[in-house]
Design a protein around this motif. Structure first.
Motif, PDB file in Angstrom:
ATOM      1  N   LEU A   6      -9.375 -15.896   6.737  1.00 43.77           N
ATOM      2  CA  LEU A   6      -9.122 -14.585   6.116  1.00 43.77           C
ATOM      3  C   LEU A   6      -8.950 -13.497   7.173  1.00 43.77           C
ATOM      4  O   LEU A   6      -8.056 -12.658   7.067  1.00 43.77           O
ATOM      5  CB  LEU A   6     -10.259 -14.213   5.160  1.00 43.77           C
ATOM      6  CG  LEU A   6     -10.303 -14.960   3.839  1.00 43.77           C
ATOM      7  CD1 LEU A   6     -11.524 -14.545   3.029  1.00 43.77           C
ATOM      8  CD2 LEU A   6      -9.032 -14.746   3.031  1.00 43.77           C
ATOM      9  N   LYS A  25       0.968 -10.630  -3.548  1.00 43.56           N
ATOM     10  CA  LYS A  25       0.361  -9.646  -2.658  1.00 43.56           C
ATOM     11  C   LYS A  25      -1.099 -10.006  -2.431  1.00 43.56           C
ATOM     12  O   LYS A  25      -1.760 -10.538  -3.310  1.00 43.56           O
ATOM     13  CB  LYS A  25       0.423  -8.247  -3.280  1.00 43.56           C
ATOM     14  CG  LYS A  25       1.754  -7.579  -3.186  1.00 43.56           C
ATOM     15  CD  LYS A  25       1.623  -6.142  -3.682  1.00 43.56           C
ATOM     16  CE  LYS A  25       2.907  -5.386  -3.508  1.00 43.56           C
ATOM     17  NZ  LYS A  25       2.775  -3.998  -3.977  1.00 43.56           N
ATOM     18  N   VAL A  26      -1.582  -9.686  -1.252  1.00 43.90           N
ATOM     19  CA  VAL A  26      -2.991  -9.835  -0.933  1.00 43.90           C
ATOM     20  C   VAL A  26      -3.577  -8.430  -0.962  1.00 43.90           C
ATOM     21  O   VAL A  26      -3.257  -7.592  -0.123  1.00 43.90           O
ATOM     22  CB  VAL A  26      -3.202 -10.497   0.446  1.00 43.90           C
ATOM     23  CG1 VAL A  26      -4.684 -10.559   0.791  1.00 43.90           C
ATOM     24  CG2 VAL A  26      -2.566 -11.875   0.478  1.00 43.90           C
ATOM     25  N   TYR A  27      -4.415  -8.170  -1.972  1.00 32.19           N
ATOM     26  CA  TYR A  27      -4.998  -6.842  -2.158  1.00 32.19           C
ATOM     27  C   TYR A  27      -6.312  -6.733  -1.404  1.00 32.19           C
ATOM     28  O   TYR A  27      -7.039  -7.717  -1.243  1.00 32.19           O
ATOM     29  CB  TYR A  27      -5.241  -6.573  -3.646  1.00 32.19           C
ATOM     30  CG  TYR A  27      -3.954  -6.448  -4.421  1.00 32.19           C
ATOM     31  CD1 TYR A  27      -3.243  -5.259  -4.423  1.00 32.19           C
ATOM     32  CD2 TYR A  27      -3.444  -7.531  -5.125  1.00 32.19           C
ATOM     33  CE1 TYR A  27      -2.056  -5.145  -5.123  1.00 32.19           C
ATOM     34  CE2 TYR A  27      -2.255  -7.427  -5.829  1.00 32.19           C
ATOM     35  CZ  TYR A  27      -1.566  -6.229  -5.821  1.00 32.19           C
ATOM     36  OH  TYR A  27      -0.382  -6.119  -6.506  1.00 32.19           O
ATOM     37  N   ARG A  63      -9.672 -10.148  -4.205  1.00 32.56           N
ATOM     38  CA  ARG A  63      -9.408  -8.983  -3.365  1.00 32.56           C
ATOM     39  C   ARG A  63     -10.320  -9.068  -2.138  1.00 32.56           C
ATOM     40  O   ARG A  63     -11.493  -9.418  -2.260  1.00 32.56           O
ATOM     41  CB  ARG A  63      -9.669  -7.696  -4.132  1.00 32.56           C
ATOM     42  CG  ARG A  63      -8.718  -7.492  -5.296  1.00 32.56           C
ATOM     43  CD  ARG A  63      -9.149  -6.293  -6.120  1.00 32.56           C
ATOM     44  NE  ARG A  63      -8.207  -6.008  -7.185  1.00 32.56           N
ATOM     45  CZ  ARG A  63      -8.352  -6.394  -8.445  1.00 32.56           C
ATOM     46  NH1 ARG A  63      -9.391  -7.127  -8.796  1.00 32.56           N
ATOM     47  NH2 ARG A  63      -7.464  -6.062  -9.355  1.00 32.56           N
TER      48      ARG A  63
END
Length: 129
Positions: free
Chosen positions: A14, A58-60, A88
């Motif tokens: 991440l 999308k990666v929020y 998220r």
């Protein structure tokens, strides 16, 4: 088993995702949600803008006040109005900010969330990764 199998290598991936992208803030701290004006963002909120494939979601992310790009937790939400489940990232968030984000995400009867906090242990099954 009542716990999530938490893996330090997952958190490293991440961090790499965040470091390889650009976080575009869509809602600065203190701004109102576009549809629900009574919901006020407790920290900056946006999305990583560098998806590499056309079908990538999308990666929020929420960006806290700590001067780091480390992912400190993830929030998993389910929303019965939007009929979705999202993850998220919480980037550089203090414990107080994480608690305020969790409160923010759980304000309505239609959406609920949990936090998975970062740990630095590697399970025995992942030692050779």
């Amino acid at each position: 088993m009542n716990e999530v199998e938490n893996n330090a290598l997952f958190w490293q991936k991440l961090d790499s995702l965040v470091l390889s992208g650009t976080l575009k803030i869509e809602y600065p701290k203190g701004s109102a949600h576009e549809r629900y004006h009574n919901l006020i963002y407790p920290v900056d909120y946006g999305a990583l803008s560098d998806a590499t494939s056309p079908e990538a979601e999308k990666v929020y992310a929420y960006k806290g006040s700590e001067n780091t790009n480390d992912v400190t937790a993830i929030a998993v939400t389910t929303d019965i109005l939007d009929k979705d489940c999202l993850v998220r990232l919480l980037i550089g968030c203090t414990e107080e900010e994480s608690a305020r984000i969790l409160e923010f995400l759980n304000q309505t009867e239609f959406q609920k969330a949990i936090l998975v906090r970062r740990v630095n242990t590697v399970p025995s099954w992942a030692i050779n990764d």
